[in-house]
Design a protein around this motif. Structure first.
Motif, short mmCIF file in Angstrom:
data_model
loop_
_atom_site.label_atom_id
_atom_site.label_comp_id
_atom_site.label_asym_id
_atom_site.label_seq_id
_atom_site.Cartn_x
_atom_site.Cartn_y
_atom_site.Cartn_z
N THR A 198 -98.56 -6.27 -40.06
CA THR A 198 -99.16 -5.38 -41.07
C THR A 198 -100.54 -4.99 -40.55
OG1 THR A 198 -100.02 -7.33 -42.23
CG2 THR A 198 -97.93 -6.43 -42.99
N PRO A 199 -100.73 -3.76 -40.07
CA PRO A 199 -101.93 -3.36 -39.33
C PRO A 199 -103.21 -3.30 -40.16
CG PRO A 199 -100.53 -1.46 -39.76
CD PRO A 199 -99.77 -2.65 -40.24
N PHE A 200 -103.55 -4.44 -40.77
CA PHE A 200 -104.77 -4.50 -41.58
C PHE A 200 -106.01 -4.72 -40.71
CE2 PHE A 200 -107.87 -6.88 -44.15
CZ PHE A 200 -108.06 -5.98 -45.18
N HIS A 201 -105.86 -5.58 -39.68
CA HIS A 201 -107.00 -5.91 -38.81
C HIS A 201 -106.99 -5.12 -37.49
CE1 HIS A 201 -106.73 -9.45 -41.48
NE2 HIS A 201 -108.04 -9.50 -41.33
N ASN A 202 -105.91 -4.33 -37.25
CA ASN A 202 -105.85 -3.49 -36.06
C ASN A 202 -105.91 -4.35 -34.78
OD1 ASN A 202 -105.75 -1.10 -34.53
ND2 ASN A 202 -107.99 -0.95 -34.46
N ILE A 203 -105.00 -5.32 -34.67
CA ILE A 203 -105.03 -6.26 -33.54
C ILE A 203 -103.73 -6.22 -32.75
CG2 ILE A 203 -105.20 -8.70 -32.87
CD1 ILE A 203 -106.81 -9.19 -35.40
N THR A 204 -103.87 -6.15 -31.44
CA THR A 204 -102.78 -6.36 -30.49
C THR A 204 -103.28 -7.38 -29.48
OG1 THR A 204 -101.85 -4.15 -30.75
CG2 THR A 204 -101.39 -5.28 -28.68
N PHE A 205 -102.39 -8.21 -28.95
CA PHE A 205 -102.85 -9.20 -27.97
C PHE A 205 -101.84 -9.39 -26.85
CE2 PHE A 205 -100.00 -12.08 -30.11
CZ PHE A 205 -99.65 -13.00 -29.14
N GLU A 206 -102.36 -9.89 -25.75
CA GLU A 206 -101.54 -10.35 -24.62
C GLU A 206 -102.04 -11.73 -24.22
OE1 GLU A 206 -102.01 -7.55 -21.50
OE2 GLU A 206 -100.76 -6.01 -22.44
N SER A 207 -101.13 -12.59 -23.79
CA SER A 207 -101.53 -13.94 -23.41
C SER A 207 -100.70 -14.41 -22.22
CB SER A 207 -101.35 -14.90 -24.59
OG SER A 207 -101.86 -16.18 -24.28
N GLU A 208 -101.38 -14.92 -21.20
CA GLU A 208 -100.70 -15.49 -20.05
C GLU A 208 -100.71 -17.00 -20.18
OE1 GLU A 208 -102.58 -13.84 -16.59
OE2 GLU A 208 -101.15 -12.17 -16.58
N VAL A 209 -99.53 -17.59 -20.09
CA VAL A 209 -99.37 -19.02 -20.34
C VAL A 209 -98.68 -19.69 -19.15
CG1 VAL A 209 -98.35 -20.76 -21.88
CG2 VAL A 209 -99.15 -18.57 -22.81
N ILE A 210 -99.24 -20.80 -18.71
CA ILE A 210 -98.59 -21.66 -17.72
C ILE A 210 -98.27 -22.98 -18.40
CG2 ILE A 210 -98.82 -22.89 -15.53
CD1 ILE A 210 -100.69 -20.67 -14.60
N THR A 221 -105.95 -12.25 -24.51
CA THR A 221 -106.86 -11.12 -24.68
C THR A 221 -106.38 -10.32 -25.88
OG1 THR A 221 -107.25 -10.98 -22.29
CG2 THR A 221 -107.85 -9.06 -23.62
N SER A 222 -107.27 -10.05 -26.83
CA SER A 222 -106.91 -9.23 -27.99
C SER A 222 -107.75 -7.96 -27.99
CB SER A 222 -107.11 -10.00 -29.29
OG SER A 222 -108.45 -10.43 -29.43
N TYR A 223 -107.17 -6.88 -28.51
CA TYR A 223 -107.85 -5.58 -28.48
C TYR A 223 -107.33 -4.70 -29.62
CZ TYR A 223 -103.52 -4.63 -25.90
OH TYR A 223 -102.20 -4.55 -25.52
N PRO A 224 -108.03 -3.62 -29.93
CA PRO A 224 -107.60 -2.73 -31.01
C PRO A 224 -106.24 -2.10 -30.69
CG PRO A 224 -109.90 -2.33 -30.47
CD PRO A 224 -109.36 -3.24 -29.40
N THR A 225 -105.36 -2.07 -31.65
CA THR A 225 -104.03 -1.50 -31.44
C THR A 225 -104.10 -0.02 -31.09
OG1 THR A 225 -103.10 -3.09 -33.01
CG2 THR A 225 -101.79 -1.12 -32.54
N ASN A 226 -105.07 0.68 -31.68
CA ASN A 226 -105.15 2.14 -31.49
C ASN A 226 -106.13 2.55 -30.39
OD1 ASN A 226 -107.54 1.44 -32.70
ND2 ASN A 226 -107.27 2.75 -34.52
N ARG A 227 -106.48 1.64 -29.49
CA ARG A 227 -107.41 2.02 -28.42
C ARG A 227 -106.70 2.98 -27.46
NH1 ARG A 227 -108.13 -3.07 -24.13
NH2 ARG A 227 -106.02 -2.97 -23.26
N GLY A 228 -107.46 3.79 -26.77
CA GLY A 228 -106.89 4.76 -25.83
C GLY A 228 -106.29 4.09 -24.61
N GLU A 229 -105.46 4.83 -23.89
CA GLU A 229 -104.78 4.28 -22.72
C GLU A 229 -105.75 3.83 -21.65
OE1 GLU A 229 -101.86 6.88 -21.18
OE2 GLU A 229 -100.68 6.99 -23.03
N ASN A 230 -106.84 4.55 -21.49
CA ASN A 230 -107.81 4.21 -20.45
C ASN A 230 -108.96 3.33 -20.95
OD1 ASN A 230 -106.40 5.82 -18.54
ND2 ASN A 230 -107.39 7.66 -19.35
#
Length: 261
Positions: free
Chosen positions: A99-111, A155-164
């Motif tokens: 539910t895009p209330f906080h505008n969050i997307t993330f990626e995580s690398e796990v070993i 790493t978390s970042y805004p869902t609507n950030r630009g491609e670059n």
């Protein structure tokens, strides 16, 4: 990626292997099952698959960004029912807030580094009486569970950030970080020869951290531990070292006898 595709491919692999088991009850499968090698010893394994996460911002299949998983390890077969396994696995996790209330997307690398106990739900041998030690099952279901630790960097970042755009949110704690993990799951082992087997499996990983997604209680989202699941197919190789040593010794003795004559 179509989020239903990974599970479809996984079950397609199982269906193909199971079909081989069902319709291959003839002479070919019977010959594959014949063996004089004891069901005991070292097995080298490597696998690849796909992973999905359950975190504070994404608790369902639909909001996941399915990532790759790959690993390598070894397994020791103690007897036809019990084995012990150690593995190192790399997993990439990712998701977008459901539910895009906080505008969050993330990626995580796990070993992940873990050790598990593997229990076969059927005897690896299929023969009876005097033939038991020379006949092995083509398909053996198993369960496994254990413990270990994960070394992760999210790493978390805004869902609507630009491609670059390189915009990211502040780190919720110091990374890389380490947490405990409890992996458990089920699988099927398909035996093709004394050396080679294939094992599709589904594993779920309970962790002791809430920061696989770099989202903590400071943001105001429910504070629960993050977990992830992995669907993979493993290739298993069993080196038959004892037989090779025995053969070399036998050849050496034969050569000595010929020279003596």
């Amino acid at each position: 990626m179509n989020r239903r595709l990974p599970l479809f491919l996984f079950f397609l692999v199982i269906a193909a292997l199971s079909t081989t088991a069902t319709f291959g009850q003839g002479s070919v499968i019977r010959r594959m099952g014949m063996s004089k090698i004891p069901e005991r010893g070292l097995v080298i394994q490597a696998g690849a698959g796909l992973a999905a996460v359950k975190s504070d911002i994404c608790g369902s299949w639909g909001c996941n960004d399915i990532g790759p998983a790959m690993g390598i390890g070894a397994l020791f077969k103690y007897n036809p029912y019990l084995s012990f396994s150690g593995e190192v696995e790399y997993v990439k996790l990712g998701a977008t807030e459901k539910t895009p209330f906080h505008n969050i997307t993330f990626e995580s690398e796990v070993i992940e580094v873990s050790a598990t106990v593997v229990i076969n739900l059927m005897d690896s041998y299929s023969g009876t009486n005097n033939y038991r030690s020379t006949r092995k099952r083509f398909v053996v279901p198993f369960i496994k569970a254990g413990g270990g630790f994960v070394y992760y960097t999210p790493t978390s970042y805004p869902t609507n950030r630009g491609e670059n755009s390189q915009e990211t949110y502040d780190r919720e704690r110091t990374y890389p970080a380490i947490a405990a993990v409890i992996p458990f799951g089920v699988g099927l082992r398909f035996r093709f020869s004394d050396n080679w087997s294939v094992a599709p499996e589904m594993m779920y990983h309970l962790t002791s951290t809430d920061y696989l997604d770099n989202v903590g209680p400071r943001i105001g989202i429910a504070h629960t531990k993050d977990h992830y699941g992995v669907v993979s197919v493993k290739v298993m190789y069993t080196p038959i070292l004892k037989n090779e040593v025995f053969t070399k010794k036998k050849q050496g003795i034969s050569g000595f006898d010929k020279k003596k004559k």
